[in-house]
Scaffold this motif. Structure first.
Motif, PDB file in Angstrom:
ATOM      1  N   SER A 143       8.986   6.539 -17.701  1.00 42.61           N
ATOM      2  CA  SER A 143       9.243   7.306 -16.477  1.00 42.61           C
ATOM      3  C   SER A 143      10.341   8.315 -16.729  1.00 42.61           C
ATOM      4  CB  SER A 143       9.693   6.375 -15.346  1.00 42.61           C
ATOM      5  OG  SER A 143       8.728   5.396 -15.090  1.00 42.61           O
TER       6      SER A 143
ATOM      7  N   THR B  63       5.892   1.158 -19.970  1.00 41.33           N
ATOM      8  CA  THR B  63       5.887   2.285 -19.034  1.00 41.33           C
ATOM      9  C   THR B  63       6.961   3.279 -19.447  1.00 41.33           C
ATOM     10  OG1 THR B  63       7.436   1.213 -17.512  1.00 41.33           O
ATOM     11  CG2 THR B  63       5.072   0.889 -17.088  1.00 41.33           C
TER      12      THR B  63
ATOM     13  N   SER C 265       1.758   5.020 -19.390  1.00 39.91           N
ATOM     14  CA  SER C 265       1.774   3.569 -19.550  1.00 39.91           C
ATOM     15  C   SER C 265       0.839   3.232 -20.700  1.00 39.91           C
ATOM     16  CB  SER C 265       1.348   2.858 -18.261  1.00 39.91           C
ATOM     17  OG  SER C 265       0.020   3.189 -17.926  1.00 39.91           O
TER      18      SER C 265
ATOM     19  N   LEU D 139       6.599   8.127 -12.943  1.00 41.57           N
ATOM     20  CA  LEU D 139       5.832   7.532 -14.032  1.00 41.57           C
ATOM     21  C   LEU D 139       5.055   8.601 -14.782  1.00 41.57           C
ATOM     22  CD1 LEU D 139       4.919   4.897 -15.461  1.00 41.57           C
ATOM     23  CD2 LEU D 139       3.009   4.836 -13.831  1.00 41.57           C
TER      24      LEU D 139
END
Length: 177
Positions: A71, A69, A80, A77
């Motif tokens: 962010s 992931t 991914s 976010l």
């Protein structure tokens, strides 16, 4: 007839249960040691997202995939990704880069602001911001997390220092001679 259960017995059983459950989750969580390598100062590119050292800490062959992931502190976010399955032999260590994978990871960009996706796709690097990159090893089949690592990294580049065209001016015509 009635069995009297003392507080001492209840606490004793609770502690045994706690240690059994706690020990099994700790051993599973540490089956794969992940150590992310820090990207260069004020840079964060696609290649930096999967530049890691993996270690199988067990005496058994392990098959897993990596779930990553990305962010940004203000945006949340951004992306991914999931890799193809990876195998490590007992106590095997491996340095892994995204180019080492047989297939490019499946990447999704859930954030509605497309500037992050565009920056990664067109420039191969991210704009200024405070980023958190996390990589999780998940056992193939059960999807149980068996290792993880996270890294915080800041990008602060003077946007004016990027290459810009000085001459000829934009939309001007030039003579080939």
């Amino acid at each position: 007839m009635f069995k009297i259960i003392t507080m001492k017995t209840i606490i004793y059983k609770f502690l045994i249960l706690f240690f059994i459950l706690g020990f099994s989750s700790v051993t599973n969580a540490q089956s794969v040691s992940i150590k992310m390598k820090r990207p260069p100062l004020n840079q964060l590119g696609v290649a930096d997202l999967y530049n890691i050292d993996l270690t199988n800490t067990t005496n058994q062959q392990i098959q897993f995939y990596l779930f990553g992931t990305l962010s940004e502190s203000k945006a949340g976010l951004i992306a991914s990704a999931i890799t193809v399955p990876i195998s490590l032999g007992p106590n095997e260590k491996k340095s892994l880069k995204v180019n080492d994978l047989s297939k490019v990871p499946d990447v999704s960009y859930p954030h509605p602001d497309s500037r992050y996706k565009d920056a990664l796709m067109r420039k191969g690097k991210l704009p200024n911001g405070d980023y958190t990159i996390c990589v999780y090893a998940k056992e193939t089949g059960s999807n149980e997390e068996i290792g993880n690592d996270c890294l915080e990294h800041s990008v602060e580049v003077d946007q004016e220092s990027e290459i810009t065209l000085l001459t000829p001016e934009n939309n001007s015509s030039i003579e080939p001679d």
